[in-house]
Design a protein around this motif. Structure first.
Motif, short mmCIF file in Angstrom:
data_model
loop_
_atom_site.label_atom_id
_atom_site.label_comp_id
_atom_site.label_asym_id
_atom_site.label_seq_id
_atom_site.Cartn_x
_atom_site.Cartn_y
_atom_site.Cartn_z
N MET A 41 17.94 -6.07 -20.16
CA MET A 41 16.75 -5.79 -20.98
C MET A 41 16.70 -6.77 -22.13
O MET A 41 17.68 -7.00 -22.83
CB MET A 41 16.86 -4.36 -21.48
N LEU A 55 10.28 1.95 -11.95
CA LEU A 55 10.85 2.29 -13.25
C LEU A 55 9.84 2.28 -14.38
O LEU A 55 9.98 3.02 -15.34
CB LEU A 55 12.01 1.35 -13.56
N PHE A 89 16.23 3.55 -21.36
CA PHE A 89 15.57 2.26 -21.17
C PHE A 89 15.95 1.25 -22.26
O PHE A 89 15.97 0.05 -22.01
CB PHE A 89 14.05 2.44 -21.09
N TYR A 138 25.38 -0.47 -13.44
CA TYR A 138 24.34 -0.37 -12.41
C TYR A 138 22.97 -0.15 -13.05
O TYR A 138 22.00 -0.81 -12.67
CB TYR A 138 24.65 0.74 -11.41
N ALA A 190 21.69 -3.39 -14.46
CA ALA A 190 21.20 -4.32 -13.43
C ALA A 190 19.85 -3.85 -12.89
O ALA A 190 18.94 -4.64 -12.65
CB ALA A 190 22.21 -4.43 -12.30
N LEU A 191 19.74 -2.54 -12.72
CA LEU A 191 18.51 -1.96 -12.19
C LEU A 191 17.33 -2.28 -13.12
O LEU A 191 16.28 -2.74 -12.68
CB LEU A 191 18.70 -0.45 -12.09
N LEU A 192 17.51 -2.06 -14.41
CA LEU A 192 16.42 -2.30 -15.35
C LEU A 192 16.11 -3.78 -15.44
O LEU A 192 14.95 -4.18 -15.56
CB LEU A 192 16.79 -1.75 -16.73
N ALA A 234 16.24 -5.88 -13.15
CA ALA A 234 15.59 -6.39 -11.93
C ALA A 234 14.09 -6.12 -11.91
O ALA A 234 13.38 -6.64 -11.07
CB ALA A 234 16.24 -5.78 -10.70
N VAL A 235 13.59 -5.30 -12.83
CA VAL A 235 12.16 -4.97 -12.82
C VAL A 235 11.37 -6.16 -13.35
O VAL A 235 11.55 -6.56 -14.49
CB VAL A 235 11.86 -3.75 -13.71
#
Ligand code: ATP
Ligand code: ATP
Ligand code: SF4
Ligand code: SF4
Ligand code: MG
Ligand code: MG
Lengths: 330, 345
Positions: free
Chosen positions: B1, B238, B266, B273, B276-278, B280-281
């Protein structure tokens, strides 16, 4: 040298009992080698029909390409022979379809479906093709690829089937990949993995890509140019930063404003494009966005606004595009 | 982020949406759902288990929207199906209003099921193509004898359609005569018909066009406030989750790896994890994306049949240390209301 693909005033209509659906009604755009062009727009606006027209996959009846040209490396695909188009489909242009289950053959193993075109079009031996199939599956993030090649589509989750489709589209090293909502069924981490992979391919191998998607984030990250479609036509086109930062068409504006954004403060309420998409059998001669447009004036009912240049490669089809749409802040 | 995002989020920090009470509506404790894999046609024998959900804990307050996110196949839908009792959990408790719904007798179960409804992802396949819209919405009202009178039922159906932004005339149409967005509204109207308290939205807006998606999200929020609904909001989008949820839970391979207030999660994701997930958006801003690096999670998604030992994320984790291969990290509260399953944060 001309563009790899030139779509020129394409018209694809469906003749149904409810009337003529002008699904694609005068669409023109180019795709250069190595370039990624995004097509965004309302559901039902003709994005998939345009793509299917390129490969001549429109079911006839009820559909038909009634006008225009689709030139791929100079050859008009709209009117070439069945054999020619089949060769192009297998080898030069590959497509990733919106619904993976309908486009994978349920009675053939994943391996069979992957290897068959490599054997037919690339002259590989069965063993070579199988090795490459395993590699491709691994590349698109499928676990245990060696076991998966012998499985059937119903053994896989929706996301995995989509990745198999992507692996298939890469199998014959095409010049153009048409990806229709390639990652909608996928979660963001796999989406990012696959899109980065596809981006590298376009860059390293000079593969061109048409990407059709609702995901404006994906478009922002991966597309060089963007075509915005509404009711069978392109209403705005330009390089990505013009479309996102200086949109000139009211539909594009509304579209950009309707998505929640992670990089902005949360809004109390989202700002959707009000109303319903138009009925394509009942379009009149005026601007088709008129019933939902906040800027509509009398003139908008009289004729359809043509695409006009806004500077650079930026075009918009709206009578008011040149006025300042100042009250809208992006 | 990135910083801009963190900044944007914190401005909003304290804003409150809907009425969340302090009362807990649902508590899930140690939930496990293992699906047996069998071999042999005549005498099937169990050869392995798919550990779809493998020890999940969370609660949802009345009026709250809990987001459930995570990679495809991590067990989100299965968790929802257990709450709906469409699956028989292998282990664990699901307390609804204090009662364990795994222990209910049939009559009690029927009563609870009326209060819990679900909206599915696929507006195309979740509606019976041979039934008229009015019958699809009215059927549960008829079957459960809630509104036996035909005329009254029609009136109620008309009201529900109207509330979901559809003309009452749609009652006489068939699903194939409607657009995806319209069908999704029918799915919502059907869920509302039983006057539920709790709705599981499983990818309820994922298949929709963005402009229609915004209409349906607004509708879900309005209904939440009007009828004091509680949602479990399962989604891989997300930005939508951030918009609509009060708290968010992140799952990975059958485990819960992080749970926190929406803004906290957020702005300050802690589990590698989640981070990484955030990251990737993709953000709808081409200039920003040109300069932003994506940290792609490497490696393939492990199989839930043979999950990695220790921390299930360790084969792909950038922070993994030796002990991660052996020790299963506790799901612990590192800050008030912020839970993380990682030993290294
Ligand atoms: N076989 C068909 N018969 C009649 N009409 C059709 C047929 N296929 C497509 N259409 C119509 O053509 C129009 C354009 O459809 P298309 O599939 O191209 O939309 P799209 O832009 O891809 O939408 P989405 O984002 O929902 O995929 C739609 O109005 C659709 O109803
Ligand atoms: N009935 C079943 N029998 C065997 N395995 C199952 C069954 N239902 C689900 N699974 C497996 O359990 C795991 C979790 O599935 P689930 O549908 O809960 O995932 P999900 O998080 O909802 O994923 P998605 O985002 O793709 O919907 C998957 O590996 C799936 O293949
Ligand atoms: S031409 Fe008129 S109706 Fe059409 S988009 Fe422009 S202002 Fe709106
Ligand atoms: S426990 Fe170890 S492997 Fe697991 S997330 Fe934390 S650092 Fe990574
Ligand atoms: Mg389409
Ligand atoms: Mg699911």
């Amino acid at each position: 040298m001309g563009a790899l693909l030139e779509i020129d005033n394409l018209q694809t209509h469906f003749f149904t009992s409810g009337g003529t659906v002008k699904a694609v009604d005068g669409v023109s755009y180019d795709v250069n080698a190595g370039e990624t062009v995004a097509v965004v727009g309302e559901s039902g606006s003709g994005k998939s029909v345009t793509a299917l027209s390129i490969l001549r996959l429109i079911p006839k009846p009820p559909g038909e390409i009634v006008g225009g040209e689709i030139r791929f490396q100079g050859k008009n695909l709209a009117f070439c022979s069945e054999d020619e188009i089949r060769e192009i489909r297998g080898r030069d242009i590959s497509m990733i379809f919106q619904e993976p289950m309908t486009s994978l053959n349920p009675v053939l193993s994943i391996g069979m479906q992957l290897t068959e075109p490599m054997i037919a079009h690339m002259g590989m031996s069965e063993a070579e093709a199988r090795e490459r199939a395993v590699k491709l599956l691994e590349m698109v993030g499928i676990n245990e690829p060696r076991r998966r090649v012998d499985q059937y589509p119903h053994h896989l989750s929706g996301g995995m089937r989509q990745r198999v489709m992507i692996a298939m589209s890469l199998a014959c090293e095409p010049k153009l990949i048409i990806a229709d909502e390639p990652t909608t069924a996928l979660d963001v981490t796999i989406q990012a993995q696959i899109l980065e992979l596809m981006k590298n391919l376009t860059r390293d191998l000079g593969v061109a890509m048409i990407i059709i998607t609702h995901n404006l984030g994906v478009v922002a990250r991966y597309a060089d140019r963007v075509n915005v479609m509404y009711a069978g036509r392109i209403v705005e086109t330009g390089v990505a930063s013009d479309i996102y930062h200086r949109p000139r068409h009211p539909y594009t504006l509304a579209l950009l404003k309707s998505v929640p954004r992670m990089d902005r403060p949360r809004q109390a309420k989202l700002d959707p494009v009000d109303g319903q998409p138009p009925d394509l059998t009942r379009l009149d001669g005026g601007c088709s966005f008129r019933p939902r447009c906040k800027f509509a004036i009398d003139k908008c009912a009289e004729s359809f606004p043509p695409l006009e240049e806004m500077g650079g490669q930026h075009y918009s089809a709206c009578f008011r595009s040149k006025e300042s749409l100042a009250e809208i802040e992006l | 982020m990135n910083e801009a995002q963190a900044q944007a989020g914190s401005d909003y920090g304290s804003q409150f949406r809907g009425q969340v009470s302090n009362e807990t509506l649902i508590t899930v404790k140690g939930l496990k759902m293992h699906f047996p894999i069998t071999e042999g046609v005549l005498v099937p024998r169990k050869v392995a288990d798919v550990k779809a959900v493998d020890g999940v804990d969370f609660f949802i307050r009345k009026g709250e929207t809990l987001g459930l996110v995570g990679e495809s196949g991590c067990g989100k839908t299965t968790t929802g199906r257990c709450i709906l009792r469409l699956e028989d959990p292998t282990a664990g408790e699901i307390l609804y209003d204090g009662k364990d719904i795994c222990q209910l007798n049939n009559k009690e179960l029927i009563d609870v099921r009326k209060k819990i409804q679900v909206i599915f992802q696929d507006p195309y396949s979740s509606l019976n193509p041979r039934m008229k819209i009015g019958d699809i919405i009215g059927e549960p009202l008829k079957v459960h004898g809630i509104i036996p009178d035909e005329a009254k039922r029609r009136e109620r159906i008309g009201y529900l359609l109207g509330r979901c932004g559809l003309h009452p005339d749609f009652a006489d149409r068939y699903p194939h005569e409607m657009s995806g967005g319209q069908r999704q509204r029918v799915g919502i109207a059907r869920a509302l018909a039983m006057e539920p308290e709790f709705i599981i939205c499983d990818e309820a807006v994922s298949a929709l066009d963005v402009s229609i998606q915004a209409q349906v999200i607004n509708l879900l929020e309005e209904l939440r406030d009007e009828f004091k609904l509680t949602y479990l909001f399962i989604s891989h989008d997300l930005s939508v989750v951030r918009h609509i949820c009060h708290r968010v839970a992140v799952m990975y391979l059958g485990h819960m790896v992080e749970l926190a207030d929406c803004d906290e999660l957020f702005d300050h994701p802690m589990h590698p994890y989640s981070q990484a997930l955030l990251n990737a958006v993709p953000i709808p801003d081409p200039d920003l994306e040109k300069t932003r690096a994506h940290t792609i999670i490497k490696g393939e998604i492990p199989s839930p049949i043979n999950p990695p030992p220790g921390c299930v994320f360790h084969p792909r984790c950038p922070l993994a240390v030796d002990s991660c291969k052996k020790n299963i990290p506790d799901f612990r509260e590192v800050r008030p209301g912020h839970w993380v399953a990682c030993t290294e944060v």
